[in-house]
Scaffold this motif. Structure first.
Motif, short mmCIF file in Angstrom:
data_model
loop_
_atom_site.label_atom_id
_atom_site.label_comp_id
_atom_site.label_asym_id
_atom_site.label_seq_id
_atom_site.Cartn_x
_atom_site.Cartn_y
_atom_site.Cartn_z
N ALA A 88 50.54 32.79 28.65
CA ALA A 88 50.98 31.44 28.95
C ALA A 88 50.67 31.04 30.39
N ASP A 89 50.58 32.00 31.29
CA ASP A 89 50.30 31.67 32.69
C ASP A 89 48.82 31.78 33.04
N CYS A 90 47.96 31.90 32.03
CA CYS A 90 46.52 31.98 32.26
C CYS A 90 45.84 30.65 31.93
N ARG A 91 44.78 30.37 32.66
CA ARG A 91 43.95 29.18 32.42
C ARG A 91 42.56 29.62 32.00
N ALA A 92 42.15 29.22 30.81
CA ALA A 92 40.85 29.62 30.30
C ALA A 92 39.73 28.82 30.96
N ASP A 93 38.66 29.51 31.33
CA ASP A 93 37.46 28.82 31.78
C ASP A 93 36.93 27.97 30.64
N SER A 94 36.18 26.93 30.97
CA SER A 94 35.72 25.98 29.95
C SER A 94 34.81 26.61 28.90
N GLY A 95 34.21 27.76 29.19
CA GLY A 95 33.35 28.42 28.21
C GLY A 95 34.00 29.60 27.52
N TRP A 96 35.32 29.75 27.68
CA TRP A 96 36.03 30.91 27.13
C TRP A 96 35.89 31.02 25.61
N LEU A 97 36.21 29.95 24.91
CA LEU A 97 36.15 30.00 23.45
C LEU A 97 34.73 30.14 22.94
N SER A 98 33.78 29.49 23.60
CA SER A 98 32.38 29.61 23.20
C SER A 98 31.91 31.06 23.32
N ALA A 99 32.32 31.74 24.41
CA ALA A 99 31.95 33.14 24.58
C ALA A 99 32.55 34.00 23.48
N ILE A 100 33.79 33.73 23.10
CA ILE A 100 34.45 34.48 22.02
C ILE A 100 33.72 34.25 20.71
N GLU A 101 33.45 32.99 20.42
CA GLU A 101 32.78 32.65 19.17
C GLU A 101 31.41 33.33 19.08
N THR A 102 30.65 33.27 20.14
CA THR A 102 29.31 33.88 20.13
C THR A 102 29.39 35.38 19.92
N ALA A 103 30.28 36.04 20.63
CA ALA A 103 30.36 37.50 20.56
C ALA A 103 30.85 37.99 19.21
N LEU A 104 31.81 37.31 18.63
CA LEU A 104 32.43 37.82 17.40
C LEU A 104 31.76 37.31 16.13
N THR A 105 30.68 36.60 16.27
CA THR A 105 29.93 36.17 15.07
C THR A 105 28.53 36.78 15.07
N ASP A 106 28.31 37.82 15.88
CA ASP A 106 26.97 38.43 15.91
C ASP A 106 26.79 39.49 14.83
N GLY A 107 27.85 39.77 14.07
CA GLY A 107 27.75 40.70 12.95
C GLY A 107 28.02 42.15 13.30
N THR A 108 28.12 42.47 14.59
CA THR A 108 28.35 43.87 14.98
C THR A 108 29.58 44.06 15.85
N THR A 109 29.97 43.05 16.62
CA THR A 109 31.08 43.16 17.55
C THR A 109 32.39 42.85 16.85
N THR A 110 33.43 43.64 17.13
CA THR A 110 34.71 43.44 16.44
C THR A 110 35.88 43.20 17.39
N ILE A 111 35.81 43.72 18.61
CA ILE A 111 36.88 43.54 19.60
C ILE A 111 36.22 43.25 20.94
N ILE A 112 36.72 42.24 21.65
CA ILE A 112 36.16 41.90 22.95
C ILE A 112 37.28 41.61 23.96
N GLY A 113 36.97 41.86 25.21
CA GLY A 113 37.84 41.47 26.31
C GLY A 113 36.97 40.89 27.41
N GLY A 114 37.54 40.04 28.23
CA GLY A 114 36.74 39.35 29.22
C GLY A 114 37.21 39.55 30.64
N ASP A 115 36.65 38.75 31.52
CA ASP A 115 36.91 38.83 32.95
C ASP A 115 38.19 38.06 33.27
N VAL A 116 39.10 38.72 34.00
CA VAL A 116 40.33 38.07 34.46
C VAL A 116 40.26 37.94 35.97
#
Length: 310
Positions: free
Chosen positions: A87-115
């Motif tokens: 709740a106290d985090c602010r997502a960068d404007s490309g956060w969801l796009s990065a998630i969508e791209t990574a998790l729809t490549d057919g091989t990636t199942t869990i991801i974490g990003g830069d905080v």
């Protein structure tokens, strides 16, 4: 495809408002999105904030802890992709796009990003901001160890079904879940474009409370091991003396700029490492870390709960 964003909340209305605004300003994502805020015992429900957007659902979870709050959101989520942010985090404007791209490549199942630490006034850093920029939220290092902080984590629903729910406040639930996922054969991938900004703590007392929880969790994990008490004592001594070995990191870190920020970072580092060493010795002498591990949710004043909220 639907992405479900799950946000545990406890008495952070101002941060939640900023975070929801950022989530509604995402660019480049093509999937449908639902947002689930799970309140975990706030003095006042954030219903007015959540009701400002039709795609935001507000739920309640009375079991204390961000893990149980996330589990409540998971049970109501409908998405194939589940994304977690605090709740106290602010997502960068490309956060969801990065998630969508990574998790729809057919091989990636869990991801974490830069905080990253978001400075409140970039030209006037506080005592804590440079230190936290260097030493807090180093999620790439956590992922190398096998887990991601749950303030910037995404996975497939099918993975959660196999790994199981998040643990309660008695353990570090992000590490626990990540290591269970690794034991089940899943690999966590670091996605640097998946960026969230976390505010630095306002006071040194807040930073101490954070380390109190980590110290308690580490003690309860190490204590049952062979020579556990001796190993914990050795770690306490090493922590207290470690700032001298961190000079190179402070001087060269790209996460801060200028000599003033680096001096602040070093002074705060010395203060917190000395505190941690002393606190570890205190926990060892008492022989029980559990009494300081449940800091997520304390007793809150009674409040009215609107019938419309589940």
């Amino acid at each position: 495809m639907l992405i479900s964003i799950i946000i545990p909340h406890l008495n952070q209305e101002d941060h939640l408002r900023v975070g929801l605004e950022a989530l509604h300003a995402q660019r480049g994502v093509t999937s449908d999105v639902e947002i689930i805020v799970v309140d975990n015992g706030s003095a006042r429900l954030p219903d007015k904030i959540c009701s400002a957007w039709p795609d935001v659902q507000l739920l309640l979870e009375r079991i204390p802890g961000p893990g149980p709050a996330r589990n409540r959101g998971i049970r109501e989520a409908r998405g194939r992709i589940l994304a977690f942010i605090d709740a106290d985090c602010r997502a960068d404007s490309g956060w969801l796009s990065a998630i969508e791209t990574a998790l729809t490549d057919g091989t990636t199942t869990i991801i974490g990003g830069d905080v990253r630490v978001g400075y409140e006034h970039p030209s006037r850093p506080t005592f804590l901001e440079p230190y936290e920029s260097i030493y807090s939220y180093r999620n790439n290092e956590h992922i190398a160890e096998g887990f991601s902080g749950t303030g910037n984590l995404a996975t497939l629903r099918s993975v959660l079904a196999k790994v199981g729910p998040f643990a309660g406040i008695e353990v570090a639930e992000d590490r626990d879940w990540g290591l269970r996922a690794r034991a089940a054969g899943y690999a966590i991938r670091y996605v640097p474009e998946m960026i969230v900004f976390h505010p630095a703590r306002k006071t040194f007392a807040e930073l101490r409370r954070k380390w109190d929880r980590h110290i308690a969790h580490d003690y309860e994990r190490i204590r049952p091991q062979r020579l556990g008490a001796l190993r914990f004592l050795a770690r306490a001594i090493a922590v207290a003396g470690s700032p001298i070995f961190e000079l190179k990191t402070v001087v060269s870190s790209p996460r801060v700029s200028g000599s003033y920020q680096r001096i602040l970072a070093l002074l705060c580092l010395i203060a917190i490492r000395l505190y941690r060493g002393g606190r570890m010795v205190g926990v060892l002498l008492r022989g029980d870390g559990r009494q300081i591990s449940g800091e997520w949710n304390r007793t809150q004043p009674a409040r009215q709960e609107p019938a419309a909220v589940d």
